[in-house]
Design a protein around this motif. Sequence first.
Motif, PDB file in Angstrom:
ATOM      1  N   ILE A  66      -8.478  48.178   2.030  1.00  0.00           N
ATOM      2  CA  ILE A  66      -9.807  48.597   2.197  1.00  0.00           C
ATOM      3  C   ILE A  66     -10.847  47.514   1.379  1.00  0.00           C
ATOM      4  O   ILE A  66     -11.909  47.074   2.010  1.00  0.00           O
ATOM      5  CB  ILE A  66     -10.037  49.985   2.081  1.00  0.00           C
ATOM      6  CG1 ILE A  66      -9.315  50.859   2.777  1.00  0.00           C
ATOM      7  CG2 ILE A  66     -11.342  50.293   2.239  1.00  0.00           C
ATOM      8  CD1 ILE A  66      -9.193  52.197   2.538  1.00  0.00           C
ATOM      9  N   GLY A  70     -13.621  46.015   3.745  1.00  0.00           N
ATOM     10  CA  GLY A  70     -14.804  46.672   3.657  1.00  0.00           C
ATOM     11  C   GLY A  70     -15.051  47.645   4.775  1.00  0.00           C
ATOM     12  O   GLY A  70     -13.854  48.528   4.698  1.00  0.00           O
ATOM     13  N   PHE A  71     -16.094  47.751   5.377  1.00  0.00           N
ATOM     14  CA  PHE A  71     -16.072  48.896   6.511  1.00  0.00           C
ATOM     15  C   PHE A  71     -14.923  48.738   7.365  1.00  0.00           C
ATOM     16  O   PHE A  71     -14.399  49.913   7.377  1.00  0.00           O
ATOM     17  CB  PHE A  71     -17.287  48.450   7.221  1.00  0.00           C
ATOM     18  CG  PHE A  71     -17.301  49.328   8.522  1.00  0.00           C
ATOM     19  CD1 PHE A  71     -18.081  50.894   8.538  1.00  0.00           C
ATOM     20  CD2 PHE A  71     -16.735  49.132   9.677  1.00  0.00           C
ATOM     21  CE1 PHE A  71     -18.087  51.766   9.576  1.00  0.00           C
ATOM     22  CE2 PHE A  71     -16.797  49.923  10.758  1.00  0.00           C
ATOM     23  CZ  PHE A  71     -17.261  51.071  10.653  1.00  0.00           C
ATOM     24  N   ASP A  72     -14.403  47.796   7.934  1.00  0.00           N
ATOM     25  CA  ASP A  72     -13.382  47.728   8.792  1.00  0.00           C
ATOM     26  C   ASP A  72     -12.066  48.599   8.250  1.00  0.00           C
ATOM     27  O   ASP A  72     -11.202  49.080   9.285  1.00  0.00           O
ATOM     28  CB  ASP A  72     -13.135  46.269   9.315  1.00  0.00           C
ATOM     29  CG  ASP A  72     -14.139  45.993   9.843  1.00  0.00           C
ATOM     30  OD1 ASP A  72     -15.274  46.285  10.345  1.00  0.00           O
ATOM     31  OD2 ASP A  72     -14.044  44.449  10.022  1.00  0.00           O
ATOM     32  N   GLY A  73     -11.876  48.854   6.921  1.00  0.00           N
ATOM     33  CA  GLY A  73     -10.926  49.518   6.380  1.00  0.00           C
ATOM     34  C   GLY A  73     -10.841  50.849   7.039  1.00  0.00           C
ATOM     35  O   GLY A  73      -9.881  51.525   6.777  1.00  0.00           O
ATOM     36  N   ALA A  74     -11.805  51.486   7.734  1.00  0.00           N
ATOM     37  CA  ALA A  74     -12.079  52.663   8.130  1.00  0.00           C
ATOM     38  C   ALA A  74     -11.035  53.030   9.377  1.00  0.00           C
ATOM     39  O   ALA A  74     -10.612  53.979   9.493  1.00  0.00           O
ATOM     40  CB  ALA A  74     -13.427  52.991   8.658  1.00  0.00           C
ATOM     41  N   PRO A 290     -11.379  54.885  -0.426  1.00  0.00           N
ATOM     42  CA  PRO A 290     -12.433  54.192  -0.422  1.00  0.00           C
ATOM     43  C   PRO A 290     -13.244  54.066  -1.345  1.00  0.00           C
ATOM     44  O   PRO A 290     -13.820  52.792  -1.619  1.00  0.00           O
ATOM     45  CB  PRO A 290     -13.166  54.600   0.880  1.00  0.00           C
ATOM     46  CG  PRO A 290     -12.650  56.115   0.939  1.00  0.00           C
ATOM     47  CD  PRO A 290     -11.444  56.135   0.452  1.00  0.00           C
TER      48      PRO A 290
END
Lengths: 561, 90
Positions: A66, A70-74, A290
């Motif tokens: 993550i 960044g965000f895409d680790g969601a 996160p």
Amino acid sequence: MSVEGWTWLFVGITFALYIFIAWRSRVSTTEGFYVAGHGVPTVANGMAVAADWMSAASFISMAGLISFLGFDGAIYLMGWTGGYVLLALLLAPYLRKFGKYTVPDFVGDRYYSESARVVALIAAIFVSFTYVSGQMRGVGIVFSRYLNTSITVGVLVGMAIVFIYAVLGGMKGITWTQVAQYSVLIIAYLIPAWAIASTLTGTPIPQLGFGSVLDRLDGIQTELGFGPYTEPFNNMSMLNVLFVTIALMAGTAGLPHIIVRFYTVKTVRAARWSAGWALFFIALLYTTAPAVAAFARFNLLETTAGQNLEQVRAENDWMGAWEQTGLLAFDDLDGDGIIDYTPDEATNEMTVDPDIMVLANPAIAGLAAPVTGLVAAGGLAAALSTASGLLLVIGSSIGHDLYIRVLGRGETERERLLAGRIAIGFGVLGAGFFGINPPGFVSEVVAFAFGLAAASFFPIIVLGIFSKKTTKEGAIAGMSVGLAFTAIYIIMTASGLMALDPWFFGISAQGIGTVGMILNFIVTWTVSRMTPAPPDEIQHLVDNVRIPEVISAAKAAEALD
Amino acid sequence: MDEHIAEYWRKNVRLKVILLTIWGVVSLLLSILLVEQLNQVSLGGFPLGFWMAQQGSIFTFVILIFVYASTMDRYDAELEAKVNGDRASS
């Protein structure tokens, strides 16, 4: 005492605890061996599911991944938690009411077909085997990094421990060791996270504190030429984020080693509640991860990017050890003594393995040696608990589904139990073999196990419960189409064989399971409407799994009147 | 008894539809499809869309399952009471 001494101490104490628990919960019946006698308390099952679920990858690798995505680790955060909503609402209560031992049991009985049972058992073994070799390797890697043994020795020690408690106690032994393993792994994850949150943000609660570093983190990332940390779709398109997330969710709900845990509780009601507890216990780690990711990324960039290399090395003595393992590497390309960290491979001077983010956390945060030992024990707990759950699925697929249901053997209880123990024993040996000699495709396949589970099991189990008219022809056709499409697409785009560009709307191999799942739903539904309806007793079976136990009893009493 | 069971199943399915709609809106719609719009809003240092995707959606999932479990407990009890009532009066 040295870091290594503390590590041996914690690993020794926790292993002794697991063996003690295994001895206390040894079993003598097949029902005890496969489903812990349907007697596991609700909250304990929640913890066991959480430990079963959170593997070495969740514990060691996820936060690091993550921090680079960044965000895409969601995709991982939502994909690996959202599936529990599907599981709790659509599958767990009904499979518990069905009340047998395995997923192939349900598929074979509901679809009144031995071929469906065989397909399901092959899929269960395939998914579990690819997954378990990664866990055994994980044990070996933790041993080699913290205790300076070879990976092989680590794998052998892991095999011995799992062998003892899985063969002795079956599901009952596995359940209670998983409860202990969850406790170890969550403590080991949260303590360093609390400490880092306190020093970095002034609040010990990582979930609250990490908002305060995001702004600065976005700033540093932009300055270095990486996109802002919180900006979505820097690494993958919106469509891919959507499809990968759905595939991970449906795959989670379709993984046999998670589903069978819901057979172990006492009632349907307990199955629903324990799904809630399971996700609660998982969320403790998944909402912390996160934050750990953002802290680690921030710390790393602050400490290294644009700084003098020799000075950085001198100020951070933990770095030397990781440079030796090759997980952290500096290469001063332009010779100016400054670490240039950029997204451009031609000028970038620092490479970081994502795994460091969790493994080196205690050292980065300046925590004392015992905490490092605890993190090692936590990583081992995560790997061992997942391995044992998977081994039980392998054991039950061979010892129960194949030997007893398909081949019709096992006349006496003793023989059935012995078959289960031998099957798990061979599972351990196989998993250990692949842990020591990992086939190159394993790491790829583990990621795709979810896509395959989403495209095969999930649709036909859901339709089997919610549509009485679903026929065996429909289910077999749907499963075959879903599996074949997904597997072929993965082989075409992700394996070295063809390496084509993802041709289906640019959807990556990781997300293609969603398309396979939709195809499976459509084919199963359509074929079921063109073939003769299932026999009456199957429709009664479906009626029966939909109602609570007391109502089934009342119905039976009414029929007698 | 069968009409009570049919009603129980209808209520169960309706509850699932409602909860799964929330599930889809929170995770797929707000956290992925509309994340860029939501990120214009800030919440305690977090861009809102980022917070939904990495924190809020997970909290929502936990709550959804507990709401489902407790509501189903009520539906179970209602069905049991109706079935017992019928048996007592027959």
